[in-house]
Design an enzyme around this catalytic site. Structure first.
Site, PDB file in Angstrom:
ATOM      1  N   TYR A 117      -9.440   6.549   3.441  1.00 14.47           N
ATOM      2  CA  TYR A 117     -10.632   7.327   3.919  1.00 14.47           C
ATOM      3  C   TYR A 117     -10.365   8.766   4.420  1.00 14.47           C
ATOM      4  O   TYR A 117     -11.149   9.136   4.909  1.00 14.47           O
ATOM      5  CB  TYR A 117     -11.190   6.380   4.787  1.00 14.47           C
ATOM      6  CG  TYR A 117     -11.786   5.246   4.553  1.00 14.47           C
ATOM      7  CD1 TYR A 117     -13.101   4.980   3.940  1.00 14.47           C
ATOM      8  CD2 TYR A 117     -11.067   3.945   4.612  1.00 14.47           C
ATOM      9  CE1 TYR A 117     -13.676   3.678   3.360  1.00 14.47           C
ATOM     10  CE2 TYR A 117     -11.624   2.887   4.157  1.00 14.47           C
ATOM     11  CZ  TYR A 117     -12.899   2.519   3.466  1.00 14.47           C
ATOM     12  OH  TYR A 117     -13.250   1.528   3.036  1.00 14.47           O
ATOM     13  N   ASP A 118      -8.991   9.362   4.236  1.00 13.23           N
ATOM     14  CA  ASP A 118      -8.856  10.420   5.018  1.00 13.23           C
ATOM     15  C   ASP A 118      -9.516  11.627   4.751  1.00 13.23           C
ATOM     16  O   ASP A 118      -9.721  12.109   5.444  1.00 13.23           O
ATOM     17  CB  ASP A 118      -7.183  10.642   4.668  1.00 13.23           C
ATOM     18  CG  ASP A 118      -6.033   9.613   5.736  1.00 13.23           C
ATOM     19  OD1 ASP A 118      -6.723   9.077   6.443  1.00 13.23           O
ATOM     20  OD2 ASP A 118      -4.905   9.728   5.351  1.00 13.23           O
ATOM     21  N   GLY A 149       0.164   4.352   0.313  1.00 13.24           N
ATOM     22  CA  GLY A 149       0.079   5.333   1.466  1.00 13.24           C
ATOM     23  C   GLY A 149       0.908   4.805   2.640  1.00 13.24           C
ATOM     24  O   GLY A 149       1.538   5.919   3.302  1.00 13.24           O
ATOM     25  N   LYS A 150       0.479   3.586   2.868  1.00 15.04           N
ATOM     26  CA  LYS A 150       1.143   3.142   4.376  1.00 15.04           C
ATOM     27  C   LYS A 150       2.699   3.255   4.019  1.00 15.04           C
ATOM     28  O   LYS A 150       3.576   3.594   4.999  1.00 15.04           O
ATOM     29  CB  LYS A 150       0.820   1.750   4.344  1.00 15.04           C
ATOM     30  CG  LYS A 150      -0.466   1.433   4.969  1.00 15.04           C
ATOM     31  CD  LYS A 150      -0.781  -0.006   5.425  1.00 15.04           C
ATOM     32  CE  LYS A 150      -2.114  -0.493   5.613  1.00 15.04           C
ATOM     33  NZ  LYS A 150      -2.147  -1.885   5.806  1.00 15.04           N
ATOM     34  N   LYS A 210      -0.010  14.143  10.818  1.00 19.95           N
ATOM     35  CA  LYS A 210      -0.749  13.054  10.970  1.00 19.95           C
ATOM     36  C   LYS A 210       0.309  11.883  11.594  1.00 19.95           C
ATOM     37  O   LYS A 210       0.020  10.837  12.181  1.00 19.95           O
ATOM     38  CB  LYS A 210      -1.010  12.633   9.314  1.00 19.95           C
ATOM     39  CG  LYS A 210      -1.817  11.181   9.306  1.00 19.95           C
ATOM     40  CD  LYS A 210      -2.371  10.528   7.880  1.00 19.95           C
ATOM     41  CE  LYS A 210      -2.932   9.416   8.311  1.00 19.95           C
ATOM     42  NZ  LYS A 210      -3.230   8.537   6.725  1.00 19.95           N
ATOM     43  N   ASP A 268      -1.938  -4.136   9.728  1.00 20.99           N
ATOM     44  CA  ASP A 268      -3.318  -4.171   9.638  1.00 20.99           C
ATOM     45  C   ASP A 268      -3.973  -3.281  10.207  1.00 20.99           C
ATOM     46  O   ASP A 268      -4.067  -3.092  11.339  1.00 20.99           O
ATOM     47  CB  ASP A 268      -3.774  -5.627   9.890  1.00 20.99           C
ATOM     48  CG  ASP A 268      -4.705  -6.135   8.819  1.00 20.99           C
ATOM     49  OD1 ASP A 268      -4.450  -5.944   7.553  1.00 20.99           O
ATOM     50  OD2 ASP A 268      -5.902  -6.182   9.470  1.00 20.99           O
ATOM     51  N   SER A 269      -4.852  -2.536   9.279  1.00 18.26           N
ATOM     52  CA  SER A 269      -5.576  -1.285   9.939  1.00 18.26           C
ATOM     53  C   SER A 269      -6.827  -1.173   9.051  1.00 18.26           C
ATOM     54  O   SER A 269      -7.080  -1.759   8.157  1.00 18.26           O
ATOM     55  CB  SER A 269      -4.557   0.084   9.673  1.00 18.26           C
ATOM     56  OG  SER A 269      -4.206   0.075   8.402  1.00 18.26           O
ATOM     57  N   PHE A 284      -4.387   8.878   2.458  1.00 16.42           N
ATOM     58  CA  PHE A 284      -4.817   8.223   1.579  1.00 16.42           C
ATOM     59  C   PHE A 284      -6.201   7.514   2.049  1.00 16.42           C
ATOM     60  O   PHE A 284      -6.565   7.874   3.271  1.00 16.42           O
ATOM     61  CB  PHE A 284      -3.684   6.984   1.233  1.00 16.42           C
ATOM     62  CG  PHE A 284      -3.578   6.341   2.590  1.00 16.42           C
ATOM     63  CD1 PHE A 284      -2.601   6.691   3.302  1.00 16.42           C
ATOM     64  CD2 PHE A 284      -3.921   4.911   2.636  1.00 16.42           C
ATOM     65  CE1 PHE A 284      -2.283   5.663   4.669  1.00 16.42           C
ATOM     66  CE2 PHE A 284      -3.871   4.060   3.691  1.00 16.42           C
ATOM     67  CZ  PHE A 284      -2.929   4.699   4.817  1.00 16.42           C
ATOM     68  N   ASN A 340       0.739  -1.128  -0.082  1.00 10.04           N
ATOM     69  CA  ASN A 340      -0.039  -0.021  -0.089  1.00 10.04           C
ATOM     70  C   ASN A 340       0.881   1.212  -0.011  1.00 10.04           C
ATOM     71  O   ASN A 340       1.709   1.426   1.051  1.00 10.04           O
ATOM     72  CB  ASN A 340      -0.812  -0.048   1.266  1.00 10.04           C
ATOM     73  CG  ASN A 340      -1.658   1.187   1.409  1.00 10.04           C
ATOM     74  OD1 ASN A 340      -1.203   2.224   1.227  1.00 10.04           O
ATOM     75  ND2 ASN A 340      -3.025   0.931   1.668  1.00 10.04           N
TER      76      ASN A 340
HETATM   77  P1  IMP Z   1      -4.987  -3.487   4.948  1.00  7.12           P
HETATM   78  O1  IMP Z   1      -3.838  -3.226   3.900  1.00  7.12           O
HETATM   79  O2  IMP Z   1      -5.775  -4.679   4.791  1.00  7.12           O
HETATM   80  O3  IMP Z   1      -4.563  -2.932   6.421  1.00  7.12           O
HETATM   81  O4  IMP Z   1      -6.070  -2.165   4.764  1.00  7.12           O
HETATM   82  C1  IMP Z   1      -5.816  -1.094   5.323  1.00  7.12           C
HETATM   83  C2  IMP Z   1      -7.049  -0.224   4.785  1.00  7.12           C
HETATM   84  O5  IMP Z   1      -7.548   0.611   5.708  1.00  7.12           O
HETATM   85  C3  IMP Z   1      -6.577   0.888   3.707  1.00  7.12           C
HETATM   86  O6  IMP Z   1      -6.599   0.325   2.387  1.00  7.12           O
HETATM   87  C4  IMP Z   1      -7.709   2.021   3.986  1.00  7.12           C
HETATM   88  O7  IMP Z   1      -8.614   1.938   3.209  1.00  7.12           O
HETATM   89  C5  IMP Z   1      -7.725   1.749   5.505  1.00  7.12           C
HETATM   90  N1  IMP Z   1      -6.655   2.757   6.237  1.00  7.12           N
HETATM   91  C6  IMP Z   1      -5.960   2.262   7.064  1.00  7.12           C
HETATM   92  N2  IMP Z   1      -5.250   3.297   7.627  1.00  7.12           N
HETATM   93  C7  IMP Z   1      -5.627   4.439   6.884  1.00  7.12           C
HETATM   94  C8  IMP Z   1      -5.069   5.583   7.012  1.00  7.12           C
HETATM   95  O8  IMP Z   1      -4.325   5.957   7.842  1.00  7.12           O
HETATM   96  N3  IMP Z   1      -5.759   6.731   6.120  1.00  7.12           N
HETATM   97  C9  IMP Z   1      -6.889   6.141   5.546  1.00  7.12           C
HETATM   98  N4  IMP Z   1      -7.415   4.963   5.274  1.00  7.12           N
HETATM   99  C10 IMP Z   1      -6.776   4.197   6.103  1.00  7.12           C
END
Ligand code: IMP
Length: 215
Positions: A173-174, A28-29, A194, A85-86, A171, A26
């Site tokens: 839902y921000d 953004g991450k 942030k 995981d977020s 990125f 990802n």
């Molecule tokens: P993961 O890669 O399965 O952990 O999915 C995380 C998803 O949660 C991301 O694709 C976003 O949709 C959302 N998410 C997690 N952290 C954030 C953030 O800091 N900002 C915006 N969306 C986030």
């Protein structure tokens, strides 16, 4: 701005634990972790650059998915691995989209994109007065795929969902995640702000403190 200011976490962690693979593709991450960890002296390598494919995320809890991702990256690279995981948890939606945040629109037959996820979120909250939500993040660091003592940390960031998107940073839902304490959406915040306030920042501070204890 120096590394430590950009990182935002303001920690005092001693540099370097060498190379760590980040079990995520990802963008953004990746950006946020690179900024937050630069000052800790950890050399973060995105798993994509080592040809590690995305891991399955079959579980219903953040921690199980994070552990699965970290183990997968460690197994394929032989390096220590950090996984995040977020997701966004909305109170009126009983915690949805939660662990399914990345695939929220896809699960309803739409595409896998931030725009589609945000459109579904806003639609689900039409006529809903309770806008309370939080971001949740679990971080798992394994030193090896069979590490019996994974380091686990978590963070929560409280906010409210707004219908009209605001801001160009961040990125996911921000643009719809409004933080009353800062009178801004997460996408309106400077990245350095942030990166010291978010669910990810809170979890990372905890994780770095644990690493420091173990040093
Ligand atoms: P993961 O890669 O399965 O952990 O999915 C995380 C998803 O949660 C991301 O694709 C976003 O949709 C959302 N998410 C997690 N952290 C954030 C953030 O800091 N900002 C915006 N969306 C986030």
């Amino acid at each position: 701005m120096n590394d430590r200011q950009e990182a935002g976490y303001g920690g005092t962690v001693k540099p370097t634990r060498g190379k760590v693979v980040l079990a995520s593709n990802n963008a953004g991450k990746l950006r946020e972790f690179a900024a937050m960890l630069a000052a800790a002296g950890i050399e973060l390598i995105a798993q994509g650059t080592l040809n590690v494919p995305e891991a399955e995320e079959p579980h219903q809890t953040f921690v199980e998915n994070a552990l699965a991702k970290a183990r997968h990256a460690a197994r394929l690279t032989g390096l220590p691995a950090l996984a995040d995981d977020s997701g966004l948890c909305v109170r009126a939606l009983h915690g949805a989209p939660g662990v399914y945040s990345a695939r929220y629109a896809q699960l309803a037959g739409g595409e896998k994109s931030d725009a589609a996820n945000n459109a579904r979120l806003v639609a689900q909250l039409a006529d809903v007065a309770d806008r309370r939500a939080y971001y949740f993040c679990v971080l798992v660091l394994v030193r090896a795929a069979d590490d019996p003592e994974p380091l686990i940390a978590e963070g929560r960031w409280q906010g409210e969902i707004v219908d009209a998107p605001r801001g160009a940073h961040g990125f996911g839902y921000d643009p719809h995640f409004y933080v009353p304490a800062l009178n801004a959406t997460a996408a309106e915040l400077e990245p350095s702000v942030k990166n010291r306030t978010s669910h990810r920042a809170i979890a990372l501070r905890q994780l770095l403190a644990r690493l420091e204890e173990d040093a």
